[in-house]
Enzyme design. Structure first.
Site: not given
Length: 297
Positions: A47, A52, A77, A110
């Site tokens: 994930d 990120y 996401k 998200h």
């Protein structure tokens, strides 16, 4: 050690591993090695997220693992700065390029953005298009509450397959989980062992792993507190994505299939709930509140 993780069937028939590796806050220079280590010991769900800023390294780690892409359930996401229909489609293409793949298994919005919910809905419509085109195998959301889900479903007619939310023994989200169950949405826990509490420090409610109930069960079963908490998630049918970049911790987190918690032990952990989230409030989420800039292609 290589462990096969159990799977859960999503509302469109796609199966998803119940346990995976999360890479939130995984530094780019460590993320690829963490992913490869996870795959080597049996993880099949990875994930990540555009926000990120390690999608590129996640893709590298999957390739480095030597496992065929089709054996990995890959989630990423859409970041809220890219909400809207056309911008969501562009952002998805950018994620594919960074990951080095031609499809994603699960694509999530998200956060809800209540102040700009039209854009949130438009982004979800883009995800629906990607699903219809076979570019993603399932779609869902992250951090959505019942009100957000009801409006999203009413306006699009498509029930998310997954809602990924803060969930750990100090914040068990019972009512949201019941809501999910009624609609056929899988609950997936981020910060499943309470890392968000440790990151917040004082005033966040302490450490789940230090609680006497959890520590006592760890001693009883010869397991670590983290393993007991992850087993608690699985006893409830909650998917979990613990984050680590340390190979020994990655191995530890998947070594939870050789014991079960008794119903009264599950209930004892349930009773630790304090009903207070440590992460951000989804009711006030907005891109301006996050100091995040998604990397380019």
């Amino acid at each position: 050690m290589t462990t096969a993780t159990p799977v859960i069937t999503l509302n469109n028939g796609v199966t998803m591993p119940l346990l995976g590796l999360g890479v939130y806050l995984a530094p780019p220079d460590q993320a690829a090695a963490a992913v490869a280590a996870a795959v080597a010991c049996g993880y099949r769900l990875i994930d990540t997220a555009a926000a990120y800023n390690n999608e590129r390294q996640v893709g590298e780690g999957i390739r480095r693992s030597g496992i065929d892409r089709s054996a990995i359930f890959l989630t990423t996401k859409l970041w809220i700065a890219d909400y809207g229909y056309d911008s969501a489609l562009r952002a998805f293409e950018a994620s594919l390029r960074r990951l080095g793949v031609d499809y994603v298994d699960l694509y999530l919005l998200h956060w809800p953005v209540p102040m700009r919910f039209d854009d949130t809905v438009a982004a979800y419509r883009a995800a629906i298009r990607l699903l219809e085109e076979g570019r993603v195998r399932a779609i869902g959301v992250s951090n959505f509450g019942p009100r957000h889900l009801e409006e999203l479903i009413a306006r699009t007619g498509v029930v998310p397959a997954v809602n990924q939310v803060e969930l750990h023994p100090f914040f068990t989200q019972v009512e949201l989980r019941r809501f999910h169950d009624r609609l056929g949405i899988v609950t997936q826990a981020w910060s499943p062992i309470g890392g968000v509490l440790r990151r917040r420090g004082e005033g966040s409610g302490g450490d789940v792993l230090d609680h006497p109930v959890v520590a006592g069960l760890a001693r009883k079963y010869g397991k670590t507190p983290a393993q007991v908490v992850l087993r608690w998630h699985l006893e409830h049918g909650i998917a979990a994505i613990p984050k680590s970049v340390r190979p020994e911790r990655i191995r530890e987190n998947i070594d939870i299939f050789d014991f079960r918690l008794a119903p009264e032990e599950v209930a004892a952990i349930d009773a630790l709930d304090r009903g207070v989230r440590a992460g951000r409030d989804p009711e006030t989420a907005d891109a301006a509140d996050f100091s995040i800039r998604v990397e380019g292609d």
